[in-house]
Design an enzyme around this catalytic site. Structure first.
Site, mmCIF file in Angstrom:
data_model
loop_
_atom_site.group_PDB
_atom_site.id
_atom_site.type_symbol
_atom_site.label_atom_id
_atom_site.label_comp_id
_atom_site.label_asym_id
_atom_site.label_seq_id
_atom_site.Cartn_x
_atom_site.Cartn_y
_atom_site.Cartn_z
ATOM 1 N N ASP A 1 42.417 40.369 53.403
ATOM 2 C CA ASP A 1 42.176 41.331 52.324
ATOM 3 C C ASP A 1 42.044 42.771 52.836
ATOM 4 O O ASP A 1 42.082 43.716 52.050
ATOM 5 C CB ASP A 1 40.909 40.947 51.531
ATOM 6 C CG ASP A 1 41.117 39.679 50.710
ATOM 7 O OD1 ASP A 1 42.160 39.030 50.873
ATOM 8 O OD2 ASP A 1 40.239 39.333 49.908
ATOM 9 N N VAL B 1 47.610 34.431 56.942
ATOM 10 C CA VAL B 1 46.760 33.672 56.015
ATOM 11 C C VAL B 1 47.516 33.321 54.727
ATOM 12 O O VAL B 1 47.486 32.175 54.277
ATOM 13 C CB VAL B 1 45.457 34.440 55.699
ATOM 14 C CG1 VAL B 1 44.592 33.661 54.712
ATOM 15 C CG2 VAL B 1 44.679 34.720 56.980
ATOM 16 N N ASP C 1 45.085 35.978 42.485
ATOM 17 C CA ASP C 1 46.233 36.820 42.794
ATOM 18 C C ASP C 1 47.450 36.004 43.191
ATOM 19 O O ASP C 1 47.325 34.938 43.786
ATOM 20 C CB ASP C 1 45.871 37.746 43.963
ATOM 21 C CG ASP C 1 44.906 38.822 43.525
ATOM 22 O OD1 ASP C 1 45.045 39.281 42.387
ATOM 23 O OD2 ASP C 1 44.027 39.173 44.316
ATOM 24 N N LYS D 1 32.217 40.449 45.890
ATOM 25 C CA LYS D 1 32.682 39.697 44.714
ATOM 26 C C LYS D 1 32.846 38.222 45.039
ATOM 27 O O LYS D 1 32.467 37.350 44.261
ATOM 28 C CB LYS D 1 33.969 40.327 44.187
ATOM 29 C CG LYS D 1 35.194 39.453 44.202
ATOM 30 C CD LYS D 1 36.396 40.158 43.674
ATOM 31 C CE LYS D 1 37.724 39.508 43.950
ATOM 32 N NZ LYS D 1 37.890 38.168 44.352
ATOM 33 N N ASN D 2 33.411 37.934 46.222
ATOM 34 C CA ASN D 2 33.680 36.541 46.578
ATOM 35 C C ASN D 2 32.403 35.772 46.908
ATOM 36 O O ASN D 2 32.410 34.553 46.969
ATOM 37 C CB ASN D 2 34.633 36.479 47.777
ATOM 38 C CG ASN D 2 36.023 36.973 47.404
ATOM 39 O OD1 ASN D 2 36.349 37.072 46.225
ATOM 40 N ND2 ASN D 2 36.820 37.297 48.404
ATOM 41 N N ARG E 1 39.874 31.872 40.482
ATOM 42 C CA ARG E 1 39.925 30.672 41.326
ATOM 43 C C ARG E 1 38.539 30.054 41.513
ATOM 44 O O ARG E 1 38.399 28.958 42.023
ATOM 45 C CB ARG E 1 40.513 31.028 42.700
ATOM 46 C CG ARG E 1 41.922 31.562 42.588
ATOM 47 C CD ARG E 1 42.566 31.708 43.925
ATOM 48 N NE ARG E 1 42.631 30.456 44.658
ATOM 49 C CZ ARG E 1 43.482 29.482 44.387
ATOM 50 N NH1 ARG E 1 44.334 29.595 43.396
ATOM 51 N NH2 ARG E 1 43.484 28.382 45.121
HETATM 52 C C1 UD1 Z 1 39.241 33.397 49.509
HETATM 53 C C2 UD1 Z 1 39.043 34.754 48.865
HETATM 54 C C3 UD1 Z 1 40.235 35.666 49.128
HETATM 55 C C4 UD1 Z 1 40.541 35.728 50.619
HETATM 56 C C5 UD1 Z 1 40.663 34.320 51.209
HETATM 57 C C6 UD1 Z 1 40.855 34.323 52.719
HETATM 58 C C7 UD1 Z 1 37.737 34.164 46.913
HETATM 59 C C8 UD1 Z 1 37.682 34.077 45.425
HETATM 60 N N1 UD1 Z 1 38.907 34.582 47.428
HETATM 61 O O1 UD1 Z 1 40.358 32.791 48.827
HETATM 62 O O2 UD1 Z 1 39.936 36.973 48.651
HETATM 63 O O3 UD1 Z 1 41.780 36.397 50.805
HETATM 64 O O4 UD1 Z 1 39.485 33.555 50.903
HETATM 65 O O5 UD1 Z 1 39.802 34.997 53.340
HETATM 66 O O6 UD1 Z 1 36.766 33.931 47.611
HETATM 67 N N2 UD1 Z 1 45.080 26.562 51.430
HETATM 68 C C9 UD1 Z 1 45.747 25.369 51.347
HETATM 69 N N3 UD1 Z 1 45.136 24.340 50.684
HETATM 70 C C10 UD1 Z 1 43.898 24.453 50.111
HETATM 71 C C11 UD1 Z 1 43.224 25.677 50.208
HETATM 72 C C12 UD1 Z 1 43.836 26.737 50.879
HETATM 73 O O7 UD1 Z 1 46.862 25.232 51.836
HETATM 74 O O8 UD1 Z 1 43.410 23.465 49.523
HETATM 75 C C13 UD1 Z 1 45.733 27.724 52.102
HETATM 76 C C14 UD1 Z 1 46.061 28.835 51.109
HETATM 77 O O9 UD1 Z 1 47.279 28.610 50.450
HETATM 78 C C15 UD1 Z 1 46.112 30.050 52.000
HETATM 79 C C16 UD1 Z 1 45.058 29.721 53.073
HETATM 80 O O10 UD1 Z 1 44.839 28.326 53.007
HETATM 81 O O11 UD1 Z 1 47.370 30.141 52.624
HETATM 82 C C17 UD1 Z 1 43.761 30.458 52.885
HETATM 83 O O12 UD1 Z 1 43.168 30.098 51.629
HETATM 84 P P1 UD1 Z 1 41.602 30.050 51.409
HETATM 85 O O13 UD1 Z 1 40.918 30.397 52.689
HETATM 86 O O14 UD1 Z 1 41.253 28.760 50.753
HETATM 87 O O15 UD1 Z 1 41.383 31.248 50.395
HETATM 88 P P2 UD1 Z 1 40.643 31.237 48.997
HETATM 89 O O16 UD1 Z 1 39.353 30.513 49.096
HETATM 90 O O17 UD1 Z 1 41.597 30.855 47.915
#
Ligand code: UD1
Length: 433
Positions: free
Chosen positions: A310, A332, A121, A24-25, A97
């Protein structure tokens, strides 16, 4: 049973074979990548989940064409694109997102990007500061309002960018912004999840100039234009691990077509450590419990190639049946244990701690991000409400392992990540009431 709740009579081993399709991602992001080009693209092995449908609507709303031309094959063509109108923006607000990743394509093709307030989520703050800092550094003017994020840039410029944390979304953002930017972007401390590599393969097929260097670094040399792609999305390693947990937890045997061990190495290590067994076949994998008892296991989630966050909730549920104490350290997301209360209601013995167990992480002493699981504790049926996708699946695993009937409410959330999950459960012999 309607689509908002599911009733499960537990205590039955699940056996059989299921199919898993594109991650999905990965699928939704590769659909976004098509917007970087005015030429047609073909994406194969798509999954039918909410984000795929939402991105199909978004592509149409920005002036593109997206159509499933045969089963699980989508054709996208974006000759002329523009920003979403107010009505579509309102429809998309809070749903996903993925739309944050429209920044690069919309800026490159139209000079401005309007991004609706995001969804996803509730597992932590989930800010997008790393995305916006990078885009600002590349020359975008950004205004953040309650309704969304407004960006402008005649042309983005390649820059050296080092992420404070290897965020998956920020890495995807920068890759898609840099491929059509002027000059070279050196992106270091980048995420290297299989979904990122799948996106990079696709962008390269479109004509992007991206080199992967050691130490999580991508060198992206901007080009003037990109062509389309013909790409097959990687299978969903997050869903596959969930079904592996079902096999281990219920003492059944589940084959998953197209499962690929190379995307799940760190999961498989912990799965085996807990007593799971698997075989790798030509077109998939088979999972079952290899030992009489489940062994207590210490798991720390991490960015790839570590144990994916996940994978954590369904695996933690299985550990409630381990013979002794297991520790799960989440590094994470700061609040990914929202499901623990419900499991304790079902008879689990899980306590949460703020301190790190194992490596020191960003959340030390601030958030309840370590779970101490004492097992084995027989689980019994209860009524529980799903808070997010992976927690939701962990409730399903719990319900399947429990004695008695469990009613899982708000179960429609699972459709965001698990295509036809009730059908799959039935095919595997689950007792759905
Ligand atoms: C994606 C996946 C999600 C998975 C995650 C980590 C999608 C739609 N979702 O989420 O299922 O759990 O990767 O493998 O692809 N963070 C910041 N600032 C930012 C961006 C992120 O502080 O600008 C932090 C987040 O709060 C979190 C961590 O970094 O604590 C990881 O986030 P990120 O890797 O960006 O996850 P997503 O891309 O949102």
């Amino acid at each position: 049973m309607d689509n908002t709740h599911i009733k499960i009579q537990g205590g039955v081993p699940l056996n059989g074979q299921i199919e898993v399709f594109g991650e999905k991602n990965s699928v939704a992001k590769i659909m976004v990548a098509s917007l970087l080009s005015d030429k047609p693209s073909i994406l194969r092995n798509i999954c039918h989940v909410v984000d795929t449908e939402l991105m199909t609507n978004v592509i149409r709303a920005v002036g593109g064409e997206a159509e499933e031309i045969e089963e699980r094959v989508i054709r996208i063509e974006n000759k002329d694109i523009h920003n979403m109108d107010e009505k579509t923006l309102q429809e998309v607000v809070g749903k996903s997102r993925v739309p944050i990743l429209l920044c690069g394509p919309l800026l490159a093709r139209t000079g401005e990007a309007i991004i609706p307030a995001l969804g996803g989520d509730i597992i932590g703050n989930r800010p997008v500061d790393l995305h916006l800092t990078a885009l600002k550094k590349m020359g975008a003017k950004i205004e953040e309002k309650a309704s969304g994020i407004y960006l402008k840039a005649k042309k983005l410029h390649g820059r050296p960018i080092r992420l404070d944390y290897p965020s998956v979304g920020a890495t995807e953002q920068i890759l898609m912004a840099a491929v059509l930017a002027e000059g070279i972007t050196q992106l270091s401390n980048a995420a290297i999840e299989p979904q990122i590599m799948d996106l990079v393969v696709t962008l390269r097929q479109m004509g992007a100039d991206i080199i992967f260097e050691p130490e999580r670094t991508f060198i992206i040399n901007g080009v003037n234009s990109l062509s389309g792609y013909d790409h097959t999305a990687i299978p969903d390693r997050l869903e596959i691990a969930s079904w592996a947990c079902v096999a281990l937890g219920t003492n059944g045997k589940i084959s998953v077509t197209d499962a690929r061990a190379e995307h799940m190495r760190s999961f498989l290590d912990k799965f085996e450590a807990a007593g799971g067994a698997f075989t790798i076949k030509d077109h998939g994998m088979e999972f079952w419990r290899g030992e009489d008892v489940i062994t207590p296991t210490h798991v720390e989630t991490d960015v790839s190639p570590g144990f994916a966050t996940d994978w954590q909730p369904p695996f933690a549920v299985v550990l409630t049946q381990a013979n002794g104490q297991s520790i799960v350290h989440e590094t994470v997301y700061e609040s990914r244990f929202g499901y623990v209360e419900a499991l304790n209601k079902m008879g689990a013995d899980i306590t949460l701690e703020k301190r790190c167990r194992g490596m020191l992480c960003r959340f030390n002493d601030e958030y309840y991000h370590t779970a101490i699981i004492n097992g084995p504790t027989p689980l019994h049926g209860a009524e529980i409400e799903v808070p997010d996708i992976r927690a939701g699946f962990s409730y399903i695993v719990g319900a399947l392992m429990a004695q008695g009937t469990t009613t899982v409410t708000n179960s429609q959330i699972l459709n965001r990540g698990y295509e036809k999950f009730t059908e799959k459960l039935q095919n595997l012999g689950a007792q759905l009431l």
